[in-house]
Design an enzyme around this catalytic site. Structure first.
Site, short mmCIF file in Angstrom:
data_model
loop_
_atom_site.label_atom_id
_atom_site.label_comp_id
_atom_site.label_asym_id
_atom_site.label_seq_id
_atom_site.Cartn_x
_atom_site.Cartn_y
_atom_site.Cartn_z
N LEU A 58 -5.42 -3.45 6.23
CA LEU A 58 -5.99 -3.31 4.89
C LEU A 58 -7.39 -2.72 4.88
O LEU A 58 -8.20 -2.98 5.77
CB LEU A 58 -6.04 -4.68 4.20
N HIS A 59 -7.63 -1.93 3.86
CA HIS A 59 -8.98 -1.43 3.58
C HIS A 59 -9.26 -1.66 2.10
O HIS A 59 -8.41 -2.20 1.38
CB HIS A 59 -9.11 0.03 3.98
N GLY A 93 -9.14 0.16 -0.37
CA GLY A 93 -8.14 0.74 -1.28
C GLY A 93 -7.04 -0.26 -1.58
O GLY A 93 -6.67 -0.47 -2.74
N HIS A 94 -6.52 -0.91 -0.53
CA HIS A 94 -5.50 -1.93 -0.73
C HIS A 94 -6.07 -3.10 -1.55
O HIS A 94 -5.39 -3.66 -2.40
CB HIS A 94 -5.01 -2.49 0.61
N GLN A 124 10.56 5.00 6.74
CA GLN A 124 9.79 6.05 6.08
C GLN A 124 8.95 6.90 7.04
O GLN A 124 8.23 7.79 6.62
CB GLN A 124 8.90 5.47 4.99
N GLY A 162 -1.14 2.85 -5.29
CA GLY A 162 -2.35 3.66 -5.34
C GLY A 162 -2.05 5.09 -5.78
O GLY A 162 -1.02 5.66 -5.42
N LYS A 183 -3.62 7.38 -4.63
CA LYS A 183 -3.83 8.13 -3.40
C LYS A 183 -2.53 8.81 -2.98
O LYS A 183 -2.52 9.96 -2.56
CB LYS A 183 -4.31 7.17 -2.31
N ARG A 201 -5.35 5.59 8.26
CA ARG A 201 -5.41 6.57 9.35
C ARG A 201 -6.84 7.03 9.66
O ARG A 201 -7.06 7.71 10.66
CB ARG A 201 -4.53 7.77 9.03
P1 AMP Z 1 -0.02 1.95 2.72
O1 AMP Z 1 -0.30 0.64 3.35
O2 AMP Z 1 -0.78 3.07 3.32
O3 AMP Z 1 1.45 2.22 2.57
O4 AMP Z 1 -0.58 1.85 1.26
C1 AMP Z 1 -0.24 0.78 0.42
C2 AMP Z 1 -0.70 1.07 -0.97
O5 AMP Z 1 -2.10 1.26 -0.97
C3 AMP Z 1 -0.08 2.36 -1.55
O6 AMP Z 1 0.27 2.13 -2.89
C4 AMP Z 1 -1.22 3.35 -1.43
O7 AMP Z 1 -1.17 4.37 -2.41
C5 AMP Z 1 -2.40 2.44 -1.67
N1 AMP Z 1 -3.63 3.06 -1.16
C6 AMP Z 1 -3.85 3.53 0.09
N2 AMP Z 1 -5.08 4.07 0.19
C7 AMP Z 1 -5.66 3.93 -1.03
C8 AMP Z 1 -6.92 4.30 -1.58
N3 AMP Z 1 -7.85 4.90 -0.85
N4 AMP Z 1 -7.15 4.01 -2.87
C9 AMP Z 1 -6.21 3.40 -3.63
N5 AMP Z 1 -5.01 3.02 -3.18
C10 AMP Z 1 -4.73 3.28 -1.90
#
Ligand code: AMP
Length: 296
Positions: free
Chosen positions: A27-28, A30-31, A55, A141, A143, A181
């Site tokens: 998690l960052h 954004g999450h 995926q 997100g 994103k 990433r």
């Molecule tokens: P992931 O774990 O990369 O599959 O992302 C999980 C959720 O977090 C997805 O809905 C992404 O779009 C969202 N997400 C990832 N990075 C960001 C970000 N920088 N800002 C907002 N949402 C994000």
């Protein structure tokens, strides 16, 4: 905070209006902003944490995907999650997954051709999460703009009773969109990657000044990136159908993918409503404090 391993247990623990935040962990901020958005709109916030093999189109990408459950649970708790649903592979895919969800047409452009099978994997796992957890609302997100469009359309087409909510992109102070990433970026790659958001912001400035030609907007982004990174695409696409547009004449997003060394980055800016107001995302006060310091 509860960590659950099965759908049944998750449904038993969750109560009232359930908000789901699907993630692959590590998690960052954004999450965390998705969890915060879910917190405001739900009685129970469930964050799913599952690195979904379906995926990944490249095995090396799956293998090197960063993982840290303990840290994720701590961060999710602090951000307001009630449940971390962290299933084993067997719970998600007890048998060969014969039923797959394909959202036709919306996967044809942008990320689709570059990542065969990716969106089928995403739509399938999100369909399973929505069916297994039964959230009233699900948070994604902006994103991942194409993913959001696909999930929205899937929920609509399959009459899934979950409202799909898009949340603005969280950026570091210098503009870099947070991504799991980003940990792979060296300092030099990280500096070069700042050209992505700079380019998108200058395109947003052009739109605010009345520009509507896709080629001009994409050109501004390409000019800013120059040869700092290897560009895969810069495309203006409709939010509803993810179809490339010549002219900004409906809600759209300007999206890009580029390589910084071995790391593939995506970013975008959404243009909303009748007057195409740019969603430039939200900025942290500083660089991500969680990671992404580019020390490798
Ligand atoms: P992931 O774990 O990369 O599959 O992302 C999980 C959720 O977090 C997805 O809905 C992404 O779009 C969202 N997400 C990832 N990075 C960001 C970000 N920088 N800002 C907002 N949402 C994000």
């Amino acid at each position: 905070m509860r960590i659950t391993k099965s759908f049944a247990e998750t449904r038993a623990v969750a109560h009232g209006v359930v908000g789901l935040v699907p993630t692959m962990g590590f998690l960052h901020e954004g999450h965390l902003s998705l969890i915060e958005a879910a917190r405001k709109a739900s009685d129970t916030v469930v964050m799913s944490l599952f690195v979904n093999p379906l995926q990944f189109d490249r095995e090396d990408d799956l293998d090197r995907y960063p993982r840290d459950l303990e840290r994720d649970v701590e961060l999710a708790t602090a951000a307001g999650a009630d449940i971390v649903f962290n299933p084993e592979l067997d719970e998600m895919y007890p048998d060969k997954q014969l039923t797959r969800v394909n959202v036709n047409e919306l996967s044809d452009e942008l990320e689709g051709p570059n990542r065969p099978g990716h969106f089928e994997g995403v739509a399938t796992v999100v369909a399973k999460l929505l069916a297994g957890i039964q959230p009233a609302r699900s948070f994604f997100g902006r994103k991942d703009a194409q993913q959001l469009a696909i999930v929205r359309r899937m929920a609509q087409d399959l009459s899934m009773p979950s409202e799909i909510i898009g949340v603005p992109i969280v950026r570091e102070t210098e503009g870099l969109a947070l991504s799991s990433r980003n940990v792979f970026l060296s300092n030099a790659e990280r500096s070069a990657a700042l050209s992505l958001s700079r380019g998108l912001m200058s395109a947003a400035d052009l739109v605010a000044a009345g520009e509507r030609e896709a080629s001009v907007l994409a050109g501004a982004v390409r000019d800013e990136i120059g040869d700092a990174l290897e560009i895969e695409y810069v495309t203006l696409a409709s939010q509803a159908h993810v179809k490339p547009l010549q002219t900004l004449d409906q809600p759209a997003f300007l999206a890009l993918a580029a390589w910084a060394g071995k790391t593939r980055l995506i970013d975008n800016v959404h243009f909303d409503g009748d007057d195409y107001v740019a969603d430039r995302g939200t900025r942290l006060m500083e660089r991500s404090v969680l990671y992404g310091t580019g020390e490798n």
